[in-house]
Design a protein around this motif. Sequence first.
Motif, PDB file in Angstrom:
ATOM      1  N   TYR A  69      20.098  23.357   4.482  1.00 55.03           N
ATOM      2  CA  TYR A  69      20.739  22.813   3.286  1.00 55.03           C
ATOM      3  C   TYR A  69      20.322  23.623   2.074  1.00 55.03           C
ATOM      4  CZ  TYR A  69      16.278  20.389   2.450  1.00 55.03           C
ATOM      5  OH  TYR A  69      14.950  20.101   2.249  1.00 55.03           O
ATOM      6  N   ILE A  96       7.084  26.363   0.963  1.00 56.40           N
ATOM      7  CA  ILE A  96       6.195  25.305   1.464  1.00 56.40           C
ATOM      8  C   ILE A  96       6.609  24.838   2.861  1.00 56.40           C
ATOM      9  CG2 ILE A  96       5.675  24.432  -0.862  1.00 56.40           C
ATOM     10  CD1 ILE A  96       7.484  21.990  -0.226  1.00 56.40           C
ATOM     11  N   GLN A 139      -3.312   5.674  -3.425  1.00 56.38           N
ATOM     12  CA  GLN A 139      -4.514   6.518  -3.444  1.00 56.38           C
ATOM     13  C   GLN A 139      -4.404   7.636  -4.484  1.00 56.38           C
ATOM     14  OE1 GLN A 139      -4.837   8.257   0.467  1.00 56.38           O
ATOM     15  NE2 GLN A 139      -3.139   9.675   0.184  1.00 56.38           N
ATOM     16  N   MET A 166      10.710  24.479   2.999  1.00 56.61           N
ATOM     17  CA  MET A 166      11.572  24.609   1.827  1.00 56.61           C
ATOM     18  C   MET A 166      11.112  25.835   1.034  1.00 56.61           C
ATOM     19  SD  MET A 166      12.594  21.130  -0.146  1.00 56.61           S
ATOM     20  CE  MET A 166      11.402  21.243  -1.429  1.00 56.61           C
ATOM     21  N   VAL A 209       0.872  -1.192   0.000  1.00 60.59           N
ATOM     22  CA  VAL A 209       0.000   0.000   0.000  1.00 60.59           C
ATOM     23  C   VAL A 209       0.900   1.231   0.000  1.00 60.59           C
ATOM     24  CG1 VAL A 209      -1.979   1.138   1.068  1.00 60.59           C
ATOM     25  CG2 VAL A 209      -1.586  -1.311   1.469  1.00 60.59           C
ATOM     26  N   LEU A 222      -0.803  -0.659  -4.608  1.00 56.49           N
ATOM     27  CA  LEU A 222      -1.957   0.246  -4.703  1.00 56.49           C
ATOM     28  C   LEU A 222      -1.578   1.622  -4.174  1.00 56.49           C
ATOM     29  CD1 LEU A 222      -4.747  -2.086  -3.208  1.00 56.49           C
ATOM     30  CD2 LEU A 222      -4.229  -1.696  -5.641  1.00 56.49           C
ATOM     31  N   ILE A 242       8.659   6.243  -2.762  1.00 54.38           N
ATOM     32  CA  ILE A 242       9.963   5.597  -2.950  1.00 54.38           C
ATOM     33  C   ILE A 242      10.061   4.318  -2.127  1.00 54.38           C
ATOM     34  CG2 ILE A 242      11.248   6.859  -1.146  1.00 54.38           C
ATOM     35  CD1 ILE A 242      12.591   6.131  -4.664  1.00 54.38           C
ATOM     36  N   VAL A 243       9.410   4.275  -0.957  1.00 57.27           N
ATOM     37  CA  VAL A 243       9.539   3.077  -0.115  1.00 57.27           C
ATOM     38  C   VAL A 243       8.778   1.897  -0.724  1.00 57.27           C
ATOM     39  CG1 VAL A 243       9.044   2.096   2.165  1.00 57.27           C
ATOM     40  CG2 VAL A 243       9.951   4.416   1.981  1.00 57.27           C
ATOM     41  N   GLY A 244       7.537   2.133  -1.146  1.00 53.89           N
ATOM     42  CA  GLY A 244       6.752   1.051  -1.748  1.00 53.89           C
ATOM     43  C   GLY A 244       7.376   0.562  -3.053  1.00 53.89           C
ATOM     44  N   SER A 267       2.849   3.820  -3.247  1.00 54.20           N
ATOM     45  CA  SER A 267       3.920   3.664  -4.234  1.00 54.20           C
ATOM     46  C   SER A 267       4.782   4.907  -4.297  1.00 54.20           C
ATOM     47  CB  SER A 267       3.362   3.302  -5.609  1.00 54.20           C
ATOM     48  OG  SER A 267       2.736   4.408  -6.154  1.00 54.20           O
ATOM     49  N   VAL A 319      -6.720   2.594  -0.010  1.00 57.49           N
ATOM     50  CA  VAL A 319      -7.087   1.473   0.877  1.00 57.49           C
ATOM     51  C   VAL A 319      -7.854   2.073   2.056  1.00 57.49           C
ATOM     52  CG1 VAL A 319      -6.136  -0.227   2.491  1.00 57.49           C
ATOM     53  CG2 VAL A 319      -5.224  -0.042   0.163  1.00 57.49           C
ATOM     54  N   MET A 335      -3.215   4.323   8.817  1.00 60.67           N
ATOM     55  CA  MET A 335      -3.348   2.950   8.295  1.00 60.67           C
ATOM     56  C   MET A 335      -3.209   1.936   9.427  1.00 60.67           C
ATOM     57  SD  MET A 335      -3.516   2.408   4.903  1.00 60.67           S
ATOM     58  CE  MET A 335      -4.964   3.359   5.092  1.00 60.67           C
ATOM     59  N   GLY A 376      18.029  15.225  -1.782  1.00 61.21           N
ATOM     60  CA  GLY A 376      19.403  15.322  -1.292  1.00 61.21           C
ATOM     61  C   GLY A 376      19.871  14.033  -0.624  1.00 61.21           C
TER      62      GLY A 376
HETATM   63  C1  LIG Z   1      10.075  19.124   1.633  1.00 61.15           C
HETATM   64  C2  LIG Z   1      10.751  17.791   1.771  1.00 61.15           C
HETATM   65  C3  LIG Z   1      12.126  17.699   1.641  1.00 61.15           C
HETATM   66  C4  LIG Z   1      12.762  16.451   1.775  1.00 61.15           C
HETATM   67  N1  LIG Z   1      14.104  16.362   1.554  1.00 61.15           N
HETATM   68  C5  LIG Z   1      14.700  15.147   1.540  1.00 61.15           C
HETATM   69  C6  LIG Z   1      16.057  15.006   1.151  1.00 61.15           C
HETATM   70  O1  LIG Z   1      16.700  15.966   0.745  1.00 61.15           O
HETATM   71  N2  LIG Z   1      16.615  13.763   1.227  1.00 61.15           N
HETATM   72  C7  LIG Z   1      15.898  12.671   1.630  1.00 61.15           C
HETATM   73  O2  LIG Z   1      16.453  11.551   1.659  1.00 61.15           O
HETATM   74  N3  LIG Z   1      14.612  12.791   1.981  1.00 61.15           N
HETATM   75  C8  LIG Z   1      13.993  13.974   1.928  1.00 61.15           C
HETATM   76  N4  LIG Z   1      12.682  14.090   2.265  1.00 61.15           N
HETATM   77  C9  LIG Z   1      12.011  12.913   2.831  1.00 61.15           C
HETATM   78  C10 LIG Z   1      11.567  11.941   1.745  1.00 61.15           C
HETATM   79  O3  LIG Z   1      10.884  12.630   0.743  1.00 61.15           O
HETATM   80  C11 LIG Z   1      10.641  10.920   2.381  1.00 61.15           C
HETATM   81  O4  LIG Z   1      11.267  10.310   3.478  1.00 61.15           O
HETATM   82  C12 LIG Z   1      10.256   9.830   1.399  1.00 61.15           C
HETATM   83  O5  LIG Z   1       9.810  10.378   0.177  1.00 61.15           O
HETATM   84  C13 LIG Z   1       9.169   8.979   2.010  1.00 61.15           C
HETATM   85  O6  LIG Z   1       8.762   8.020   1.063  1.00 61.15           O
HETATM   86  P1  LIG Z   1       7.522   7.111   1.355  1.00 61.15           P
HETATM   87  O7  LIG Z   1       7.419   6.171   0.219  1.00 61.15           O
HETATM   88  O8  LIG Z   1       7.616   6.569   2.736  1.00 61.15           O
HETATM   89  O9  LIG Z   1       6.274   8.117   1.424  1.00 61.15           O
HETATM   90  P2  LIG Z   1       5.415   8.790   0.256  1.00 61.15           P
HETATM   91  O10 LIG Z   1       6.246   9.250  -0.854  1.00 61.15           O
HETATM   92  O11 LIG Z   1       4.558   9.799   0.951  1.00 61.15           O
HETATM   93  O12 LIG Z   1       4.530   7.591  -0.252  1.00 61.15           O
HETATM   94  C14 LIG Z   1       3.436   7.120   0.465  1.00 61.15           C
HETATM   95  C15 LIG Z   1       2.376   6.794  -0.551  1.00 61.15           C
HETATM   96  O13 LIG Z   1       1.269   6.197   0.109  1.00 61.15           O
HETATM   97  C16 LIG Z   1       0.101   6.578  -0.565  1.00 61.15           C
HETATM   98  N5  LIG Z   1      -1.023   6.369   0.334  1.00 61.15           N
HETATM   99  C17 LIG Z   1      -1.280   6.962   1.518  1.00 61.15           C
HETATM  100  N6  LIG Z   1      -2.388   6.496   2.069  1.00 61.15           N
HETATM  101  C18 LIG Z   1      -2.870   5.559   1.218  1.00 61.15           C
HETATM  102  C19 LIG Z   1      -4.008   4.718   1.234  1.00 61.15           C
HETATM  103  N7  LIG Z   1      -4.889   4.746   2.239  1.00 61.15           N
HETATM  104  N8  LIG Z   1      -4.204   3.880   0.201  1.00 61.15           N
HETATM  105  C20 LIG Z   1      -3.333   3.838  -0.844  1.00 61.15           C
HETATM  106  N9  LIG Z   1      -2.240   4.633  -0.913  1.00 61.15           N
HETATM  107  C21 LIG Z   1      -2.005   5.483   0.108  1.00 61.15           C
HETATM  108  C22 LIG Z   1       0.356   8.042  -0.900  1.00 61.15           C
HETATM  109  O14 LIG Z   1      -0.460   8.501  -1.966  1.00 61.15           O
HETATM  110  C23 LIG Z   1       1.834   8.021  -1.266  1.00 61.15           C
HETATM  111  O15 LIG Z   1       2.044   7.836  -2.648  1.00 61.15           O
HETATM  112  C24 LIG Z   1      12.008  15.302   2.098  1.00 61.15           C
HETATM  113  C25 LIG Z   1      10.631  15.412   2.210  1.00 61.15           C
HETATM  114  C26 LIG Z   1      10.007  16.628   2.044  1.00 61.15           C
HETATM  115  C27 LIG Z   1       8.519  16.682   2.154  1.00 61.15           C
END
Ligand SMILES: Cc1cc2nc3c(=O)[nH]c(=O)nc-3n(C[C@H](O)[C@H](O)[C@H](O)COP(=O)(O)OP(=O)(O)OC[C@H]3O[C@@H](n4cnc5c(N)ncnc54)[C@H](O)[C@@H]3O)c2cc1C
Length: 349
Positions: free
Chosen positions: A263, A331, A36, A229, A10, A34, A14-16, A12, A176, A212, A52
Amino acid sequence: MSRKSRIIIVGSGIVGASTAYHLAQLGWKDMLILDQGPLFETGGSTSHAPGGVFQTNPSRMMCKFAQYTVDLLRSLTYEGKPCFHTVGGIEVSKTKERHEDLYRKLGIAHSYGLTDAKIISPDEVLKMSPFIDPEKIHGGYYVPTDGLAAPVRAVRAMAKYVTDLNAGEFIGDTPVTGFKISNNQIRGVETPHGEYEADIVLVSTGIWAPKMGRLANISLPLVPCEHQMAWLEPFDELKEFQAEHKEAQVEHALMRHQDYSLYFRQWNDTYVIGNYRHEPRILESEELKKPEDAEEMPSLVDFRPDDFAGAHQESNWLFPKFAEKKLTRKINGLFSFTLMESSNGRNIN
Ligand SMILES: Cc1cc2nc3c(=O)[nH]c(=O)nc-3n(C[C@H](O)[C@H](O)[C@H](O)COP(=O)(O)OP(=O)(O)OC[C@H]3O[C@@H](n4cnc5c(N)ncnc54)[C@H](O)[C@@H]3O)c2cc1C
């Protein structure tokens, strides 16, 4: 609709996407991912992260993870474009004490495998970061293999790898809304488009993870936090990075100023300032509605000018050219941090 998968991922971001990619490398099939939001600019944190990657970390494991990440991202391309720009990362020292600390970092880095890290002079910093005032610093800690990821492009590249292998399917616009659990075992997920069954459900929903977790009656130790930022007006000196070369082009080193938790990165023909020096601003994931698209996400919470004032002043001091430019986009972005529960049951970061 009901279909059975070996695993449902659940989210997609970078982690998914990375989980699906690595499982596909291990030979997994029947994966369903999947999200949202719309694929792949889903509106999650990955959609608006500056990308970064500073690899140095006092934790050996985190440092090794970061080195692995750089190697992986450097190996990926999407539609012929790179997923990583190896521009190098520099941490500058404003004080003598910070400069001493850079030597400690250097020792850690060398022993953890970042063997080409080195301390450089202010003039050497200037060569890789031409807007800085070298008079303001004692020097810099430089890691040539640090750099900038292109986060959404990396997600697309990983998803393509998975689908090209027929190892899984990515479906967007499918939130989900609940979990199917029987006899304390996960059986699948519920969505507005129907139910999906699976042997395993992996939650990688970033800032929405605590919500979740609560839907499944488990505690996920993450918490959404705000992070500021701001973008500056374009610089004439960076004109060549604009227009058709957009998104891929960056040449200046990624910069860090830890005495002020700041940064800086070149962003095409301008610069972005990232600020961690403000009140911790923590939210409940239930408060965060699903953004319509990646553009809407940063406006889920308001930018707080007061939080940015000191960071802005310090940035202008270190990079005098910044003072000639107005801020354009600003932002309070959102991403999740880990949360620990203390022995008295209080959550602490
Ligand atoms: C302004 C900013 C600057 C950053 N700078 C850096 C940096 O320089 N270097 C670095 O390493 N990291 C940085 N980060 C952190 C980094 O972006 C995050 O740690 C990383 O993108 C997290 O990835 P994720 O897959 O966990 O989350 P997300 O990218 O948020 O993915 C989660 C996904 O889950 C989906 N989702 C949520 N709920 C549901 C549901 N109920 N059903 C289905 N799908 C769902 C969402 O739509 C989303 O696509 C920064 C973040 C921000 C916001």
